[in-house]
Design an enzyme around this catalytic site. Structure first.
Site, PDB file in Angstrom:
ATOM      1  N   CYS A  30     -67.153   0.150 -21.000  1.00 20.29           N
ATOM      2  CA  CYS A  30     -67.338   1.251 -20.049  1.00 20.29           C
ATOM      3  C   CYS A  30     -67.223   0.703 -18.631  1.00 20.29           C
ATOM      4  CB  CYS A  30     -68.669   1.961 -20.264  1.00 20.29           C
ATOM      5  SG  CYS A  30     -70.137   0.928 -20.087  1.00 20.29           S
ATOM      6  N   LYS A  36     -71.237   6.336 -30.980  1.00 17.16           N
ATOM      7  CA  LYS A  36     -69.942   6.076 -31.620  1.00 17.16           C
ATOM      8  C   LYS A  36     -70.098   5.971 -33.142  1.00 17.16           C
ATOM      9  CE  LYS A  36     -67.977   3.917 -27.489  1.00 17.16           C
ATOM     10  NZ  LYS A  36     -69.124   4.231 -26.615  1.00 17.16           N
ATOM     11  N   ALA A  78     -73.583  -1.444 -31.735  1.00 19.36           N
ATOM     12  CA  ALA A  78     -73.633  -0.011 -32.016  1.00 19.36           C
ATOM     13  C   ALA A  78     -74.676   0.804 -31.262  1.00 19.36           C
ATOM     14  CB  ALA A  78     -73.837   0.202 -33.516  1.00 19.36           C
ATOM     15  N   ALA A  79     -75.802   0.204 -30.838  1.00 17.04           N
ATOM     16  CA  ALA A  79     -76.877   1.016 -30.259  1.00 17.04           C
ATOM     17  C   ALA A  79     -76.408   1.664 -28.956  1.00 17.04           C
ATOM     18  CB  ALA A  79     -78.108   0.144 -30.009  1.00 17.04           C
ATOM     19  N   PRO A  80     -76.871   2.891 -28.708  1.00  5.19           N
ATOM     20  CA  PRO A  80     -77.865   3.658 -29.467  1.00  5.19           C
ATOM     21  C   PRO A  80     -77.311   4.454 -30.644  1.00  5.19           C
ATOM     22  CG  PRO A  80     -77.304   4.842 -27.499  1.00  5.19           C
ATOM     23  CD  PRO A  80     -76.528   3.564 -27.428  1.00  5.19           C
ATOM     24  N   GLY A  81     -75.975   4.551 -30.776  1.00  7.96           N
ATOM     25  CA  GLY A  81     -75.456   5.166 -31.984  1.00  7.96           C
ATOM     26  C   GLY A  81     -74.475   6.303 -31.810  1.00  7.96           C
TER      27      GLY A  81
END
Length: 474
Positions: free
Chosen positions: A233, A117, A112-115
């Site tokens: 990505c 999404k 998840a980081a940095p957040g």
């Protein structure tokens, strides 16, 4: 001028065909930048007129917008500091669109980081359900937690644990799972040309192996009938279609779900969508899978706030901690008395005491033992020198209307800048803990008002520049 490796260019020609030449020309242009609006704080209709520049709607997410080149230093804009929006490359938002989050869903963001999404997911949940965000690297997990607090996410969990361990412990718990996997980062080349020097076929292969391993773990956490979205990505067929094909061949309990999104280009798998600079994005791939079965979601949509008793601002609840020489018992009843003096209403949840800290935890959490949890719910306050002091995260989680004392400042008031730098500022109103709210829309934080001055409680680590929280690095 960006120089692409010959081996990489050959792969792009295979993937994009006749668009490969256009792709190479676009790689010499500036990267796209954008924002995603946080509906936990504000709607796009209310936010956009307040921005000092014009934006253009993105096709990748309902609340995503392209930024103009003139939009600089957004990390220090008061509305960014207040969590009104997240700076995010536009195509990075596409994966959450495929996930199709609904109110009441339990959602796991596994890498998840940095957040960015996670912030999107929480915005879609609108204060219902649960967002659980995991990041294996502890330092990045702390950035993730900071973004949780800034965006005002109440019903959430932040953890730092290996995916295989976390998903084993949370088998079948989630309705939706997002795996935004670490990748070779080909979609970062325009933004960070130095990444080109790190690219190699060996690195791509290593990434694909790791991605498949993470995806295998993620499968365990999803309930029957649930949705799993895999994204990267990068443009690589091996890291994208290749990983999906291998996963489906090894997991007969999963099936491809048709990717019918109105953006991007078709891929080698029907469940996938690819975005390149030709589609006005830096580069993203996302694929949508479904776990077979017909189990239904457990969470139901519920209200965000419970009313607290309407007590006078200066009641005996305050003296319970401030006048007693003996250290008070940090019990639920004591916390509620303190909160009654501070709030008119509070979010739904379970008040929980952990040592000298009080947290508001989401209801219906699983057993958190061994899940690497850094924070569950919202830190509402802690004991300091035998008195209870509210936490910055509480003020970020609730709108100004929930607080008894609010200092409303015009957006162009110089005191806003002074507050964000950590200085004391002039404060009209009653003495006590006071929210600071630009134009009264959302809180920047709080301070303690006394005799016309506000003693600043803005966290020291956030004062000055906040570049670490301002940009989605995917």
């Amino acid at each position: 001028m960006i120089q692409l490796p010959n081996e990489y260019k050959k792969e792009i020609e295979e993937i994009l065909g006749q668009d490969a030449e256009r792709f190479e020309k676009l790689m010499q242009e500036k990267p796209y930048r954008g924002i995603s609006v946080n509906r936990l704080k504000i709607t796009p209709e209310k936010l956009l007129p307040l921005l000092p520049f014009e934006v253009r709607r993105s096709p990748f997410y309902r609340d995503g917008f392209y930024l103009p080149d003139t939009a600089q230093g957004l990390g220090n804009h008061p509305l960014h500091r207040a969590g009104a929006f997240y700076v995010q490359e536009p195509s990075a938002a596409s994966a959450v669109s495929l996930l199709n989050v609904q109110k009441g869903d339990r959602v796991l963001d596994l890498c998840a980081a940095p957040g960015g999404k996670s912030a999107q997911i929480a915005s879609c949940l609108a204060g219902t359900g649960l967002i659980w965000s995991n990041e294996i690297v502890k330092s990045r997990a702390q950035i993730l937690l900071s973004n949780f607090e800034r965006m005002g996410i109440i019903k959430g969990v932040v953890s730092s644990l290996y995916p295989e361990i976390l998903c084993e412990r949370l088998q079948g718990f989630f309705d939706k799972v997002l795996v935004d996997a670490p990748c070779s980062g080909e979609g970062m080349f325009r933004k960070n040309p130095e990444a080109i020097g790190e690219w190699s076929r060996e690195h791509v292969k290593a990434c694909a192996e790791r991605q498949l391993s993470i995806l295998n773990s993620a499968a365990k956490a999803l309930r029957d009938g649930g949705t799993l979205v895999y994204s990267t990505c990068t443009f690589s067929h091996e890291e994208n279609e290749g990983v999906i094909e291998k996963f489906l061949s090894r997991h007969p309990e999963f099936e491809a779900a048709e990717a019918a999104e109105p953006f991007g280009r078709k891929t080698g798998v029907s469940c996938g969508v690819r975005i390149t600079p030709c589609e006005e994005g830096e580069g993203h791939f996302a694929a949508k899978l479904r776990r077979k079965g017909d189990s239904i979601a457990v969470f139901s949509e519920n209200s965000r706030y419970d009313k607290l008793p309407d007590v006078p601002p200066h009641s005996k609840a305050k003296t319970h901690s401030s006048q007693s020489k003996q250290k008070p018992d940090l019990s639920e009843s004591f916390i509620r008395k303190e909160l009654n003096e501070l709030l008119t209403e509070m979010p739904e949840g379970n008040l929980t005491v952990v040592k000298d800290k009080a947290l508001l935890m989401p209801k219906d959490l699983p057993d958190l033992t061994g899940c690497g949890v850094i924070r569950a719910g919202v830190l509402v306050g802690e004991m300091k020198k035998n008195r209870f002091e509210p936490a910055h995260s509480l003020f970020m989680a609730l709108p100004p209307s929930c607080f008894r004392r609010v200092l409303t400042l015009p957006m162009n008031d110089q005191r806003i800048g002074e507050f964000l730098q950590g200085f004391e500022i002039d404060c009209e109103g009653e003495n006590g803990y006071t929210a600071v709210a630009p134009d009264g829309m959302m809180n920047l934080g709080f301070g303690k008002c006394s005799d016309g001055r506000l003693k600043n409680k803005y966290p020291k680590g956030l004062r000055g520049r906040t570049a670490a929280l301002a940009e989605e690095p995917e």
